[in-house]
Design an enzyme around this catalytic site. Structure first.
Site, PDB file in Angstrom:
ATOM      1  N   HIS A  75      66.746  43.731 -13.027  1.00  0.00           N
ATOM      2  CA  HIS A  75      66.417  42.334 -12.782  1.00  0.00           C
ATOM      3  C   HIS A  75      67.667  41.451 -12.833  1.00  0.00           C
ATOM      4  CE1 HIS A  75      62.184  43.492 -13.967  1.00  0.00           C
ATOM      5  NE2 HIS A  75      62.011  42.841 -12.842  1.00  0.00           N
ATOM      6  N   SER A  83      60.413  36.366  -6.634  1.00  0.00           N
ATOM      7  CA  SER A  83      59.550  37.489  -6.967  1.00  0.00           C
ATOM      8  C   SER A  83      60.364  38.758  -6.706  1.00  0.00           C
ATOM      9  CB  SER A  83      58.286  37.470  -6.105  1.00  0.00           C
ATOM     10  OG  SER A  83      57.438  38.541  -6.440  1.00  0.00           O
ATOM     11  N   SER A  84      60.405  39.656  -7.676  1.00  0.00           N
ATOM     12  CA  SER A  84      61.335  40.781  -7.642  1.00  0.00           C
ATOM     13  C   SER A  84      61.014  41.779  -6.535  1.00  0.00           C
ATOM     14  CB  SER A  84      61.320  41.520  -8.984  1.00  0.00           C
ATOM     15  OG  SER A  84      61.730  40.663 -10.021  1.00  0.00           O
ATOM     16  N   VAL A  85      62.012  42.612  -6.224  1.00  0.00           N
ATOM     17  CA  VAL A  85      61.863  43.685  -5.247  1.00  0.00           C
ATOM     18  C   VAL A  85      60.685  44.565  -5.660  1.00  0.00           C
ATOM     19  CG1 VAL A  85      62.964  45.748  -4.307  1.00  0.00           C
ATOM     20  CG2 VAL A  85      64.317  43.667  -4.686  1.00  0.00           C
ATOM     21  N   MET A  86      59.777  44.843  -4.713  1.00  0.00           N
ATOM     22  CA  MET A  86      58.541  45.530  -5.054  1.00  0.00           C
ATOM     23  C   MET A  86      58.777  46.974  -5.480  1.00  0.00           C
ATOM     24  SD  MET A  86      55.907  43.871  -5.421  1.00  0.00           S
ATOM     25  CE  MET A  86      55.043  45.388  -5.779  1.00  0.00           C
TER      26      MET A  86
END
Length: 415
Positions: free
Chosen positions: A267, A120-123
């Site tokens: 991403h 899950s990507s960096v917020m």
């Protein structure tokens, strides 16, 4: 058109500690300028991340240690909850899948070797992009790269789930996401398939969001944009160091236009695209090995001049920056070459090693970039034959390159 979903109430998967962790995460994002009050922040405050990621990995080995070692934490285990909440709400990327495993039915504990195959990507980056997507109630949204389902959940919350489609080539991820989204009261279309081909059955889409990097804008996604639609996707080169964010919009007649903006973070590369990296041994050589040194040279553009570095990564493929070094250190591991640049006021000292003339490449592209007006973004031109170009300037000062998909695929598989 569907209405935005009402705020969720606490469920069996939520508690006061998790709610406080969400509030703290959102407050940090707002403080750092990655998030502003509005629909996206409201969604992030409401959505229990531990419902979407009830299990997550933490690394228990040093960054360069081999084999790597991870531990899977589980929300259902009370002893894991405190650390898992920190992991989920730290703002960092969250590792959720090891070696393509199913996400449901896993036992907690240690894993050794292999690799993380979904995160899950960096917020901070995610929240910035979701705001730039400009989600609104009733929009039709295509979320490409389901992962943990965070983007799909936000889109369902803001736009209403009837118009949301999320797609991922990994059926293990989509199977888990569909169940977990349903537990939150959302029923978007969840599809296992090639995200770069989009999902024409539900097209056209008002908004499209791709959560992995690609070498060019996927043509199918452009074709599936509705008039006055918007697509966001990280477009990169063979170097992972200097990403670009492509925004493609369509006018009321459906004609596409795009810009490629140099950004600090993007991403990770999508499926089938292995890019070079600097391993520990190569980084050590770059820092300590002797080479040819020349002083009193004009330094390269600063790090903030991201438009230059983006152009360098595309026009001179295979370069990788070591951002952990105190000086500018760039390697070409496939060519066994590197360059170190030490700034000294208005001049610099350059030390170079290997057959590839990296410094000469830097100087050449810097000259062309300055002549083009030092652009920070490039327009994307779509030729009738399908070729895409990133372009700045015009005439003799034109700086451009084609956006090509040159990824190798196994057994000739071209999707």
């Amino acid at each position: 058109m569907s209405e935005p979903s009402p705020p969720l109430t606490c469920t069996a998967v939520d508690d006061a500690g998790a709610a406080a962790a969400r509030q703290a995460m959102v407050a940090r994002l707002i403080k750092h300028g990655d998030l502003a009050p509005g629909p996206v922040s409201d969604a992030l405050l409401t959505l229990p991340r531990q419902a979407l990621m009830p299990q997550a990995y933490v690394r228990r080995s040093a960054p360069d240690e081999t084999p790597p070692c991870w531990e899977l934490l589980d929300w259902s285990v009370p002893d894991d909850r405190e650390e898992l909440l920190r992991v989920l709400h730290s703002g960092d990327s969250v590792s959720i899948q090891h070696d393509g495993e199913p996400l449901r039915g896993r036992g907690r504990g240690r894993r050794s070797g292999g690799a993380m195959t979904s995160m899950s990507s960096v917020m901070g980056m995610t929240s910035v992009l979701l705001q730039e997507l400009d989600l609104r109630g009733g929009q039709r949204v295509l979320d490409v790269g389901t992962g943990a389902g965070v983007t799909a959940a936000v889109a369902c919350h803001v736009c209403g789930d009837a118009g949301v489609t999320t797609i991922d080539r990994d059926a293990q991820l989509t199977a888990a996401a569909e169940i977990r989204l349903a537990q939150l009261g959302f029923a978007p279309a969840v599809v296992a398939g090639d995200g770069e081909a989009g999902w024409p059955d539900r097209a056209p889409y008002d908004r499209e969001f791709v959560s992995f990097a690609v070498p060019r804008v996927p043509p199918a996604l452009v074709e599936q944009l509705a008039p006055e639609g918007r697509l966001l996707v990280t477009v990169g080169s063979s170097s992972p160091s200097w990403p670009g964010l492509a925004m493609v919009t369509t006018n009321p007649q459906g004609r596409a236009q795009g810009v490629l903006r140099a950004v600090e973070f993007g991403h990770r590369a999508g499926w089938g695209w292995d890019r070079p990296f600097l391993d520990a041994a190569f980084r050590t050589r770059m820092a300590a090995q002797a080479g040819v040194t020349v002083s009193r040279l004009r330094p390269p553009p600063p790090d903030a001049a991201r438009g230059f570095w983006l152009a360098l990564g595309h026009l001179r493929p295979g370069l990788v920056r070591n951002f952990g070094a105190e000086e500018v250190a760039i390697g070409a591991p496939q060519d066994d070459s590197w360059v170190r640049v030490t700034r000294d006021g208005v001049k610099c000292t350059v030390t170079e090693f290997g057959p590839r003339g990296i410094w000469q490449e830097i100087e050449e592209i810097a000259t062309r970039w300055r002549a083009a007006g030092e652009p920070s973004e490039y327009r994307i031109e779509f030729d009738p034959d399908g070729t895409q170009w990133a372009v700045a300037g015009s005439g003799r000062t034109r700086l451009s390159w084609p956006l090509n998909d040159d990824r190798p695929f196994e057994n000739g598989d071209l999707r």
